[in-house]
Design an enzyme around this catalytic site. Structure first.
Site, PDB file in Angstrom:
ATOM      1  N   ASP A  61       0.882  -1.052   0.123  1.00 38.50           N
ATOM      2  CA  ASP A  61       0.192   0.226  -0.033  1.00 38.50           C
ATOM      3  C   ASP A  61       0.775   1.239  -0.098  1.00 38.50           C
ATOM      4  OD1 ASP A  61      -2.292   1.680   0.061  1.00 38.50           O
ATOM      5  OD2 ASP A  61      -2.765   1.119   2.317  1.00 38.50           O
ATOM      6  N   LYS A  63       0.707   3.902  -2.273  1.00 41.92           N
ATOM      7  CA  LYS A  63      -0.255   5.034  -2.707  1.00 41.92           C
ATOM      8  C   LYS A  63       0.729   6.075  -3.580  1.00 41.92           C
ATOM      9  CE  LYS A  63      -3.765   5.096   0.890  1.00 41.92           C
ATOM     10  NZ  LYS A  63      -3.057   3.903   1.812  1.00 41.92           N
ATOM     11  N   LEU A  64       1.098   5.486  -4.662  1.00 46.65           N
ATOM     12  CA  LEU A  64       2.151   6.092  -5.396  1.00 46.65           C
ATOM     13  C   LEU A  64       1.518   7.399  -6.138  1.00 46.65           C
ATOM     14  CD1 LEU A  64       3.678   3.215  -7.637  1.00 46.65           C
ATOM     15  CD2 LEU A  64       4.603   4.196  -5.483  1.00 46.65           C
ATOM     16  N   GLY A 207      -7.218  -4.089  10.625  1.00 43.08           N
ATOM     17  CA  GLY A 207      -5.948  -3.875  10.969  1.00 43.08           C
ATOM     18  C   GLY A 207      -5.982  -4.121  12.579  1.00 43.08           C
TER      19      GLY A 207
HETATM   20  O1  C5P Z   1      -8.390   0.790  11.124  1.00 38.79           O
HETATM   21  P1  C5P Z   1      -7.743  -0.344  10.932  1.00 38.79           P
HETATM   22  O2  C5P Z   1      -6.454  -0.513  11.571  1.00 38.79           O
HETATM   23  O3  C5P Z   1      -8.523  -1.731  10.643  1.00 38.79           O
HETATM   24  O4  C5P Z   1      -6.980  -0.024   9.353  1.00 38.79           O
HETATM   25  C1  C5P Z   1      -6.372  -0.846   8.500  1.00 38.79           C
HETATM   26  C2  C5P Z   1      -5.833  -0.105   7.260  1.00 38.79           C
HETATM   27  O5  C5P Z   1      -6.829   0.393   6.587  1.00 38.79           O
HETATM   28  C3  C5P Z   1      -4.851   0.836   7.672  1.00 38.79           C
HETATM   29  O6  C5P Z   1      -3.442   0.278   7.191  1.00 38.79           O
HETATM   30  C4  C5P Z   1      -5.134   2.266   6.742  1.00 38.79           C
HETATM   31  O7  C5P Z   1      -4.107   2.386   5.804  1.00 38.79           O
HETATM   32  C5  C5P Z   1      -6.498   1.637   6.085  1.00 38.79           C
HETATM   33  N1  C5P Z   1      -7.503   2.679   6.436  1.00 38.79           N
HETATM   34  C6  C5P Z   1      -8.147   3.341   5.277  1.00 38.79           C
HETATM   35  N2  C5P Z   1      -9.056   4.155   5.432  1.00 38.79           N
HETATM   36  C7  C5P Z   1      -9.774   3.930   6.735  1.00 38.79           C
HETATM   37  C8  C5P Z   1      -9.318   3.323   7.719  1.00 38.79           C
HETATM   38  C9  C5P Z   1      -8.268   2.614   7.608  1.00 38.79           C
HETATM   39  O8  C5P Z   1      -7.562   3.461   4.382  1.00 38.79           O
HETATM   40  N3  C5P Z   1     -10.896   4.822   6.985  1.00 38.79           N
END
Ligand code: C5P
Length: 235
Positions: A61, A63-64, A207
């Site tokens: 991930d 994000k280039l 996550g």
């Molecule tokens: O919130 P959590 O720890 O489950 O998030 C996991 C991944 O999801 C993070 O690495 C983050 O990059 C991404 N994320 C996202 N947008 C959100 C919440 C989390 O892109 N609203």
């Protein structure tokens, strides 16, 4: 073996902790997501080798977002890793996305490119300031259309956007920001993983709810038990 259609975000502080999560969960999940925290770390190669060894999918991930020549050469540098999935910002423009797709081809990689539409941390006010469009749904759709026309492989989208993006049925859709279990404190606008998968997400990203738990495998199994017939598993 059936796998939970989920990428585990390896966002823990140390490499050893992240490797510990891979070892605990690899039999049950589709893949692992390596983002800024774990990639920009002088031992990320060890984590990446562990994921490759596990035969789970590797989602970088990164994000280039840069000029076409620079992102194209970033792909050259990633060719040893050959990630299964890689993110870029659709707002980087057509030429940038084409440079990434061309470089993937030139390097004979299997990498699927996923476009980030609008970061979920931006709201209508931000999008009005940056893009002169207050309606974030409209903007997300516009970005999706651009990516779809260029044959990008998929999109990163929030649970709220899955309905709007349903017509792009050939695109892989990966939904972060989802929960597995309800908690008292954050009930209002939560998308649950099983809802996202039922509403069209190809995969979800989970996550902290798992990686910060002392018993991630137990939680995963418990969640599977509670949602037996809800399209959670790969075929
Ligand atoms: O919130 P959590 O720890 O489950 O998030 C996991 C991944 O999801 C993070 O690495 C983050 O990059 C991404 N994320 C996202 N947008 C959100 C919440 C989390 O892109 N609203």
């Amino acid at each position: 073996m059936k796998k939970f259609k989920c990428f585990i975000a390896l966002d823990l502080k140390s490499n050893a902790q992240n490797i510990g999560i891979v070892k605990k969960l690899y039999r049950h999940v589709y893949g692992f997501k390596v983002g800024y925290r774990s990639f920009y770390n002088n031992r990320s190669n060890e984590l990446i080798s562990e994921i490759k060894k596990s035969k789970c999918k590797l989602f970088l991930d990164l994000k280039l977002h840069d000029i076409p020549n620079t992102v194209g050469s970033a792909i050259d540098s990633l060719s040893n890793i050959n990630p299964d999935f890689l993110t870029l910002h659709i707002s980087g423009g057509n030429e940038m996305m084409k440079a990434v797709l061309n470089s993937i081809k030139k390097n004979k990689l299997n990498t699927k490119i996923l476009g980030v539409t609008l970061l979920t941390s931006l709201d209508g006010k931000d999008s009005e300031k940056i893009y002169k469009e207050r309606n974030t749904g409209k903007l997300v759709k516009k970005f999706a259309e651009i990516a779809n026309n260029l044959n990008i492989h998929g999109l990163i989208c929030s649970g709220d956007e899955l309905k709007v993006l349903r017509k792009y049925n050939k695109l892989i859709k990966i939904t972060p920001g989802v929960k597995m279990f309800a908690r008292n404190d954050d009930q209002k606008r939560v998308t649950f993983a099983h809802n996202a998968l039922q509403e069209g997400a190809s995969f979800v990203v989970i996550g902290r709810e798992l990686i910060e738990s002392k018993k991630p495998l137990y939680l995963l199994k418990e969640y599977g038990e509670q949602n037996k017939n809800k399209n959670l598993w790969t075929k």
